[in-house]
Enzyme design. Structure first.
Site, PDB file in Angstrom:
ATOM      1  N   SER A  25      -3.368   5.890 -89.371  1.00 39.50           N
ATOM      2  CA  SER A  25      -2.653   7.096 -88.423  1.00 39.50           C
ATOM      3  C   SER A  25      -1.126   6.428 -88.469  1.00 39.50           C
ATOM      4  O   SER A  25      -0.869   5.276 -88.554  1.00 39.50           O
ATOM      5  CB  SER A  25      -3.174   7.102 -87.252  1.00 39.50           C
TER       6      SER A  25
ATOM      7  N   TYR B  31      -5.272   3.239 -78.938  1.00 40.95           N
ATOM      8  CA  TYR B  31      -5.370   4.000 -80.251  1.00 40.95           C
ATOM      9  C   TYR B  31      -4.478   3.221 -81.096  1.00 40.95           C
ATOM     10  O   TYR B  31      -4.871   3.085 -82.549  1.00 40.95           O
ATOM     11  CB  TYR B  31      -5.187   5.463 -80.018  1.00 40.95           C
TER      12      TYR B  31
END
Length: 254
Positions: free
Chosen positions: A149, A162
Protein backbone atom coordinates in the site's frame (compact mmCIF):
# COMPACT_ATOMS: atom_id res chain seq x y z
CA UNK A 1 -8.67 -16.44 -23.78
CA UNK A 2 -5.10 -15.43 -24.64
CA UNK A 3 -2.11 -17.58 -23.80
CA UNK A 4 0.69 -15.45 -22.33
CA UNK A 5 0.44 -17.50 -19.14
CA UNK A 6 -0.60 -20.77 -20.76
CA UNK A 7 0.53 -23.81 -18.75
CA UNK A 8 1.14 -21.72 -15.63
CA UNK A 9 -0.54 -22.18 -12.26
CA UNK A 10 -1.26 -19.09 -10.19
CA UNK A 11 -2.27 -19.04 -6.53
CA UNK A 12 -4.16 -15.91 -5.46
CA UNK A 13 -4.96 -15.23 -1.80
CA UNK A 14 -7.87 -13.00 -0.89
CA UNK A 15 -9.55 -14.20 -4.08
CA UNK A 16 -13.09 -13.89 -2.73
CA UNK A 17 -13.29 -10.13 -3.36
CA UNK A 18 -11.56 -6.92 -4.38
CA UNK A 19 -8.05 -7.01 -5.80
CA UNK A 20 -7.71 -10.77 -5.37
CA UNK A 21 -10.87 -11.52 -7.30
CA UNK A 22 -10.01 -9.06 -10.10
CA UNK A 23 -6.51 -10.52 -10.32
CA UNK A 24 -7.76 -14.08 -10.63
CA UNK A 25 -10.05 -13.08 -13.48
CA UNK A 26 -7.32 -11.09 -15.22
CA UNK A 27 -4.70 -13.84 -15.05
CA UNK A 28 -7.23 -16.44 -16.17
CA UNK A 29 -7.76 -14.25 -19.24
CA UNK A 30 -4.01 -14.55 -19.86
CA UNK A 31 -4.32 -18.34 -19.93
CA UNK A 32 -3.29 -19.23 -16.37
CA UNK A 33 -4.96 -21.86 -14.26
CA UNK A 34 -5.92 -19.96 -11.12
CA UNK A 35 -6.14 -21.37 -7.61
CA UNK A 36 -8.54 -19.20 -5.65
CA UNK A 37 -7.65 -19.09 -1.96
CA UNK A 38 -9.85 -17.45 0.68
CA UNK A 39 -11.74 -18.17 3.88
CA UNK A 40 -15.14 -17.69 2.23
CA UNK A 41 -15.49 -21.01 0.41
CA UNK A 42 -18.82 -20.17 -1.20
CA UNK A 43 -17.37 -17.09 -2.89
CA UNK A 44 -14.32 -18.79 -4.36
CA UNK A 45 -16.40 -21.73 -5.54
CA UNK A 46 -18.72 -19.31 -7.28
CA UNK A 47 -15.75 -17.51 -8.83
CA UNK A 48 -14.22 -20.80 -10.01
CA UNK A 49 -17.49 -21.63 -11.76
CA UNK A 50 -17.53 -18.20 -13.38
CA UNK A 51 -13.94 -18.58 -14.66
CA UNK A 52 -14.82 -21.99 -16.09
CA UNK A 53 -17.91 -20.55 -17.79
CA UNK A 54 -15.66 -17.99 -19.48
CA UNK A 55 -13.44 -20.75 -20.85
CA UNK A 56 -10.77 -20.56 -18.16
CA UNK A 57 -9.48 -23.00 -15.58
CA UNK A 58 -9.79 -22.52 -11.82
CA UNK A 59 -9.98 -24.35 -8.52
CA UNK A 60 -11.34 -23.10 -5.20
CA UNK A 61 -9.35 -23.62 -2.00
CA UNK A 62 -10.82 -22.69 1.38
CA UNK A 63 -8.01 -21.64 3.71
CA UNK A 64 -7.12 -19.17 6.45
CA UNK A 65 -3.69 -17.78 5.57
CA UNK A 66 -3.23 -16.43 9.11
CA UNK A 67 -2.74 -20.04 10.21
CA UNK A 68 0.61 -21.47 9.12
CA UNK A 69 -0.67 -25.03 8.76
CA UNK A 70 -3.71 -23.90 6.77
CA UNK A 71 -1.57 -21.78 4.45
CA UNK A 72 0.90 -24.62 3.87
CA UNK A 73 -1.93 -27.08 3.26
CA UNK A 74 -3.47 -24.74 0.69
CA UNK A 75 -0.20 -24.48 -1.22
CA UNK A 76 0.26 -28.25 -1.13
CA UNK A 77 -3.33 -28.85 -2.28
CA UNK A 78 -2.73 -26.63 -5.29
CA UNK A 79 0.51 -28.39 -6.23
CA UNK A 80 -0.99 -31.84 -5.69
CA UNK A 81 -4.06 -31.00 -7.78
CA UNK A 82 -2.48 -28.96 -10.56
CA UNK A 83 1.03 -30.34 -10.65
CA UNK A 84 3.01 -27.15 -10.23
CA UNK A 85 3.05 -23.57 -8.95
CA UNK A 86 4.43 -20.71 -11.05
CA UNK A 87 3.03 -17.49 -9.58
CA UNK A 88 1.77 -16.39 -6.17
CA UNK A 89 -0.22 -13.22 -5.63
CA UNK A 90 -0.69 -12.27 -1.97
CA UNK A 91 -3.77 -10.07 -2.07
CA UNK A 92 -5.46 -10.92 1.24
CA UNK A 93 -5.56 -7.85 3.46
CA UNK A 94 -7.09 -6.22 6.51
CA UNK A 95 -7.35 -2.48 7.29
CA UNK A 96 -8.73 -1.42 10.68
CA UNK A 97 -7.47 2.12 11.17
CA UNK A 98 -8.40 4.74 13.74
CA UNK A 99 -7.48 6.52 16.94
CA UNK A 100 -4.80 4.44 18.66
CA UNK A 101 -6.19 5.19 22.13
CA UNK A 102 -9.58 3.75 21.23
CA UNK A 103 -8.33 0.95 18.96
CA UNK A 104 -8.70 -2.64 20.13
CA UNK A 105 -5.63 -4.84 20.38
CA UNK A 106 -7.43 -7.68 18.62
CA UNK A 107 -7.90 -5.40 15.58
CA UNK A 108 -4.19 -4.62 15.57
CA UNK A 109 -3.43 -8.33 15.87
CA UNK A 110 -5.75 -9.04 12.93
CA UNK A 111 -3.88 -6.61 10.66
CA UNK A 112 -0.52 -8.13 11.55
CA UNK A 113 -1.89 -11.66 11.18
CA UNK A 114 -3.40 -11.10 7.73
CA UNK A 115 -1.07 -8.51 6.22
CA UNK A 116 2.27 -9.81 7.48
CA UNK A 117 1.95 -13.36 8.77
CA UNK A 118 -0.38 -14.38 5.94
CA UNK A 119 2.20 -13.27 3.37
CA UNK A 120 5.01 -14.89 5.34
CA UNK A 121 3.26 -18.26 5.68
CA UNK A 122 2.27 -18.47 2.02
CA UNK A 123 5.72 -17.43 0.77
CA UNK A 124 7.47 -19.90 3.06
CA UNK A 125 5.33 -22.78 1.79
CA UNK A 126 5.42 -21.73 -1.86
CA UNK A 127 9.11 -20.95 -2.43
CA UNK A 128 10.34 -24.54 -3.00
CA UNK A 129 7.63 -25.12 -5.63
CA UNK A 130 8.27 -21.76 -7.28
CA UNK A 131 12.01 -22.45 -7.53
CA UNK A 132 11.25 -25.80 -9.15
CA UNK A 133 8.89 -24.12 -11.62
CA UNK A 134 11.52 -21.52 -12.49
CA UNK A 135 13.83 -24.36 -13.54
CA UNK A 136 11.29 -26.27 -15.63
CA UNK A 137 8.87 -23.65 -17.02
CA UNK A 138 8.99 -22.40 -20.59
CA UNK A 139 8.92 -18.89 -19.06
CA UNK A 140 12.18 -19.74 -17.21
CA UNK A 141 10.97 -17.65 -14.28
CA UNK A 142 8.50 -17.71 -11.39
CA UNK A 143 6.88 -14.82 -9.53
CA UNK A 144 5.66 -13.67 -6.14
CA UNK A 145 3.62 -10.47 -6.27
CA UNK A 146 2.73 -8.94 -2.91
CA UNK A 147 0.11 -6.26 -2.42
CA UNK A 148 1.34 -3.58 -0.04
CA UNK A 149 0.00 0.00 0.00
CA UNK A 150 1.07 3.62 -0.19
CA UNK A 151 0.68 3.20 3.59
CA UNK A 152 3.80 1.05 3.27
CA UNK A 153 5.70 4.13 2.09
CA UNK A 154 4.31 7.05 4.11
CA UNK A 155 3.18 6.92 7.76
CA UNK A 156 -0.03 8.70 8.76
CA UNK A 157 -1.65 9.51 12.11
CA UNK A 158 -4.34 6.99 12.96
CA UNK A 159 -2.83 4.37 10.65
CA UNK A 160 0.06 3.17 12.83
CA UNK A 161 -0.36 -0.60 12.76
CA UNK A 162 -1.60 -0.73 9.18
CA UNK A 163 1.48 1.34 8.30
CA UNK A 164 3.67 -1.10 10.22
CA UNK A 165 2.16 -4.10 8.45
CA UNK A 166 2.51 -2.63 4.97
CA UNK A 167 6.02 -1.25 5.55
CA UNK A 168 6.81 -4.84 6.56
CA UNK A 169 5.40 -6.28 3.34
CA UNK A 170 7.35 -3.80 1.24
CA UNK A 171 10.60 -4.46 3.13
CA UNK A 172 10.24 -8.25 3.10
CA UNK A 173 9.49 -8.25 -0.61
CA UNK A 174 12.66 -6.29 -1.37
CA UNK A 175 14.75 -8.60 0.82
CA UNK A 176 13.29 -11.68 -0.88
CA UNK A 177 13.91 -10.07 -4.28
CA UNK A 178 17.60 -9.83 -3.45
CA UNK A 179 17.70 -13.35 -2.05
CA UNK A 180 15.96 -15.20 -4.88
CA UNK A 181 16.39 -13.08 -8.02
CA UNK A 182 19.53 -14.93 -9.03
CA UNK A 183 17.52 -18.16 -9.10
CA UNK A 184 14.89 -16.78 -11.50
CA UNK A 185 12.29 -16.23 -8.78
CA UNK A 186 11.11 -12.62 -9.03
CA UNK A 187 9.56 -10.77 -6.10
CA UNK A 188 7.48 -7.68 -6.82
CA UNK A 189 5.47 -5.35 -4.62
CA UNK A 190 2.51 -3.20 -5.62
CA UNK A 191 1.58 -0.22 -3.45
CA UNK A 192 -1.89 1.08 -4.30
CA UNK A 193 -3.53 4.20 -3.03
CA UNK A 194 -7.27 4.15 -2.38
CA UNK A 195 -9.01 1.28 -4.15
CA UNK A 196 -12.78 0.80 -4.18
CA UNK A 197 -12.98 -2.52 -2.30
CA UNK A 198 -14.51 -4.03 0.83
CA UNK A 199 -11.39 -3.03 2.77
CA UNK A 200 -12.81 0.38 3.65
CA UNK A 201 -16.00 -1.18 4.99
CA UNK A 202 -14.03 -3.24 7.54
CA UNK A 203 -13.63 -0.13 9.69
CA UNK A 204 -16.16 0.85 12.31
CA UNK A 205 -17.82 4.06 13.47
CA UNK A 206 -15.50 7.03 13.85
CA UNK A 207 -12.70 5.33 11.89
CA UNK A 208 -14.88 4.77 8.83
CA UNK A 209 -16.17 8.33 9.05
CA UNK A 210 -12.60 9.69 9.23
CA UNK A 211 -11.56 7.64 6.20
CA UNK A 212 -14.59 8.86 4.25
CA UNK A 213 -13.65 12.47 4.98
CA UNK A 214 -10.01 11.83 4.10
CA UNK A 215 -10.89 10.48 0.68
CA UNK A 216 -13.75 12.86 -0.05
CA UNK A 217 -13.57 13.97 -3.67
CA UNK A 218 -11.12 11.22 -4.63
CA UNK A 219 -12.17 8.92 -7.45
CA UNK A 220 -10.82 5.64 -6.12
CA UNK A 221 -9.03 3.09 -8.23
CA UNK A 222 -10.90 -0.01 -9.34
CA UNK A 223 -9.58 -3.46 -8.41
CA UNK A 224 -9.07 -4.09 -12.12
CA UNK A 225 -6.50 -1.28 -12.21
CA UNK A 226 -4.32 -3.23 -9.80
CA UNK A 227 -5.01 -6.50 -11.62
CA UNK A 228 -3.69 -4.91 -14.82
CA UNK A 229 -0.43 -4.04 -13.05
CA UNK A 230 -0.15 -7.58 -11.73
CA UNK A 231 -0.70 -8.96 -15.22
CA UNK A 232 2.05 -6.70 -16.56
CA UNK A 233 4.49 -8.09 -13.99
CA UNK A 234 3.46 -11.71 -14.45
CA UNK A 235 3.61 -11.63 -18.25
CA UNK A 236 6.98 -9.86 -18.40
CA UNK A 237 9.78 -11.84 -20.05
CA UNK A 238 12.42 -13.37 -17.79
CA UNK A 239 14.86 -10.52 -18.42
CA UNK A 240 12.50 -7.90 -16.99
CA UNK A 241 11.85 -7.83 -13.25
CA UNK A 242 9.40 -5.19 -12.08
CA UNK A 243 10.46 -4.61 -8.49
CA UNK A 244 7.89 -2.07 -7.32
CA UNK A 245 4.81 -0.29 -8.64
CA UNK A 246 3.06 2.60 -6.90
CA UNK A 247 -0.46 3.36 -8.15
CA UNK A 248 -2.51 6.22 -6.76
CA UNK A 249 -5.83 7.67 -7.88
CA UNK A 250 -5.20 10.76 -9.96
CA UNK A 251 -7.00 12.83 -7.29
CA UNK A 252 -5.03 11.42 -4.33
CA UNK A 253 -2.22 13.78 -3.35
CA UNK A 254 -1.00 11.95 -0.24
Amino acid sequence: MTSKLNSTVVLVTGASSGIGRATALRLAEEGATVALVARRKDRVEELAEFVAAQGGRAMAVAADVTDADSAAAAVQEVVDSLGRLDIVVNAAGSMLNGDSERARLDEWDQMIDVNVKGVMYVVKAAVPHLLEAAKSADRQVADVINISSVAGRVATAGVAIYNASKFGVTAATEAWRQEFGGRNLRFSVIEPGAVDTELFSHQQGHAQEAESQRFEGVEKLHPEDIADAIAYIATSPRRRAVNEIVIRPTDQDF
